[in-house]
Design a protein around this motif. Structure first.
Motif, short mmCIF file in Angstrom:
data_model
loop_
_atom_site.label_atom_id
_atom_site.label_comp_id
_atom_site.label_asym_id
_atom_site.label_seq_id
_atom_site.Cartn_x
_atom_site.Cartn_y
_atom_site.Cartn_z
N ASP A 178 0.88 -1.29 0.20
CA ASP A 178 -0.21 -0.12 -0.02
C ASP A 178 0.75 1.21 -0.18
O ASP A 178 0.63 1.99 1.07
CB ASP A 178 -1.03 -0.04 1.30
N PRO A 179 1.70 1.55 -1.04
CA PRO A 179 2.58 2.61 -0.95
C PRO A 179 1.62 4.02 -1.31
O PRO A 179 1.92 4.96 -1.00
CB PRO A 179 3.47 2.67 -2.13
N PHE A 180 0.38 3.82 -1.89
CA PHE A 180 -0.49 4.74 -2.23
C PHE A 180 -1.98 4.56 -1.70
O PHE A 180 -2.34 3.34 -1.57
CB PHE A 180 -0.89 5.01 -3.77
N ILE A 181 -2.42 5.48 -1.13
CA ILE A 181 -3.81 5.49 -0.69
C ILE A 181 -4.75 6.62 -1.53
O ILE A 181 -4.27 7.68 -1.58
CB ILE A 181 -4.18 5.83 0.76
N ILE A 182 -5.73 6.31 -2.06
CA ILE A 182 -6.68 7.38 -2.85
C ILE A 182 -7.79 7.51 -1.98
O ILE A 182 -8.45 6.49 -1.42
CB ILE A 182 -7.16 6.87 -4.22
N ALA A 183 -8.22 8.74 -1.33
CA ALA A 183 -9.23 9.23 -0.75
C ALA A 183 -10.17 9.95 -1.53
O ALA A 183 -10.10 10.82 -2.15
CB ALA A 183 -8.73 9.95 0.55
N PHE A 184 -11.60 9.00 -1.70
CA PHE A 184 -12.48 9.67 -2.45
C PHE A 184 -13.71 10.06 -1.59
O PHE A 184 -14.20 9.28 -0.95
CB PHE A 184 -12.92 8.81 -3.38
N GLU A 185 -14.32 11.22 -1.49
CA GLU A 185 -15.20 11.70 -0.57
C GLU A 185 -16.68 11.75 -1.41
O GLU A 185 -16.62 12.42 -2.30
CB GLU A 185 -15.05 13.13 -0.13
N GLU A 186 -17.70 11.29 -0.85
CA GLU A 186 -18.89 11.37 -1.46
C GLU A 186 -20.02 11.12 -0.61
O GLU A 186 -19.93 10.16 0.56
CB GLU A 186 -18.92 10.31 -2.66
N ASN A 187 -21.06 12.13 -0.69
CA ASN A 187 -22.06 12.15 0.28
C ASN A 187 -21.82 11.92 1.96
O ASN A 187 -22.47 11.20 2.60
CB ASN A 187 -23.00 10.92 -0.18
N GLY A 188 -20.78 12.81 2.36
CA GLY A 188 -20.42 12.61 3.55
C GLY A 188 -19.75 11.51 4.29
O GLY A 188 -19.30 11.34 5.34
N GLN A 189 -19.28 10.87 3.29
CA GLN A 189 -18.18 9.47 3.76
C GLN A 189 -17.06 9.43 2.68
O GLN A 189 -17.12 10.01 1.70
CB GLN A 189 -19.21 8.36 3.43
N THR A 190 -16.04 9.06 3.25
CA THR A 190 -14.81 8.99 2.63
C THR A 190 -14.36 7.46 2.55
O THR A 190 -14.22 6.96 3.45
CB THR A 190 -13.42 9.71 3.37
N THR A 191 -14.27 7.12 1.27
CA THR A 191 -13.70 5.85 1.13
C THR A 191 -12.11 5.87 0.73
O THR A 191 -11.63 6.74 0.19
CB THR A 191 -14.45 5.25 -0.10
N LEU A 192 -11.41 4.97 1.44
CA LEU A 192 -9.99 4.92 1.16
C LEU A 192 -9.61 3.63 0.40
O LEU A 192 -10.24 2.56 0.51
CB LEU A 192 -9.05 4.95 2.48
N TYR A 193 -8.99 3.86 -0.75
CA TYR A 193 -8.39 2.71 -1.59
C TYR A 193 -7.18 2.44 -1.50
O TYR A 193 -6.39 3.37 -1.73
CB TYR A 193 -8.59 3.15 -2.99
N TYR A 194 -6.62 1.55 -0.96
CA TYR A 194 -5.25 1.26 -0.49
C TYR A 194 -4.83 0.65 -1.90
O TYR A 194 -5.01 -0.67 -2.30
CB TYR A 194 -5.03 0.25 0.62
N MET A 195 -3.68 1.27 -2.45
CA MET A 195 -3.34 0.66 -3.87
C MET A 195 -2.05 -0.09 -3.88
O MET A 195 -1.17 0.36 -3.30
CB MET A 195 -3.00 2.15 -4.68
N ASN A 196 -2.11 -1.36 -4.37
CA ASN A 196 -0.87 -2.31 -4.24
C ASN A 196 -0.41 -2.35 -5.69
O ASN A 196 -1.34 -2.34 -6.60
CB ASN A 196 -1.22 -3.71 -3.77
N LEU A 197 0.74 -2.72 -5.99
CA LEU A 197 1.29 -3.05 -7.22
C LEU A 197 0.52 -4.34 -7.53
O LEU A 197 0.35 -5.18 -7.10
CB LEU A 197 2.87 -3.44 -7.10
N LEU A 198 -0.08 -4.36 -8.67
CA LEU A 198 -0.72 -5.55 -9.40
C LEU A 198 0.20 -6.62 -9.83
O LEU A 198 1.09 -6.13 -10.58
CB LEU A 198 -1.41 -5.15 -10.67
#
Length: 125
Positions: free
Chosen positions: A103-123
């Motif tokens: 998980d060297p990268f995390i992408i945080a996406f906020e929508e409708n008052g909630q934040t989803t964190l996407y933990y990104m790994n090398l495929l």
């Protein structure tokens, strides 16, 4: 004298996809960066209330490097992030001390008052 009260009701028709349909049709986000493909495994996604202090906790050690679909400088690297399945305003965080498979990268996406964190790994291919 009598008062007349008008009540207006509006109805909308159309097809609205349910969450399960959206999940089935939407692949997990992929991020192409510096010649590598990172992906967020479903089990690694986490949705939190935006006011939750746990978001800050999860991002400890990560540095905000900008929004998705922009040009970035991450340490000595320069590249374009190309992220699928997420809008341009999702925030990208990077931890230079983490290996590609941890998980060297995390992408945080906020929508409708909630934040989803996407933990990104090398495929792994």
């Amino acid at each position: 004298m009598s008062e007349t009260t008008a009540v207006t009701t509006a109805s909308t028709t159309g097809t609205t996809q349910t969450t399960s349909e959206l999940v089935a049709d939407t692949p997990p986000p992929y991020m192409y960066y510096s010649g590598k493909t990172y992906t967020s495994l479903n089990k690694a996604e986490e949705t939190l209330m935006s006011t939750d202090d746990k978001i800050t906790e999860r991002l400890d050690g990560y540095e905000f490097v900008g929004n998705t679909h922009e040009f970035f400088n991450v340490g000595e690297m320069k590249s374009d992030f190309d992220v699928t399945s997420l809008p341009d305003n999702a925030k990208v965080y990077h931890d230079p001390d983490k290996a590609d498979d941890s998980d060297p990268f995390i992408i945080a996406f906020e929508e409708n008052g909630q934040t989803t964190l996407y933990y990104m790994n090398l495929l792994s291919e």
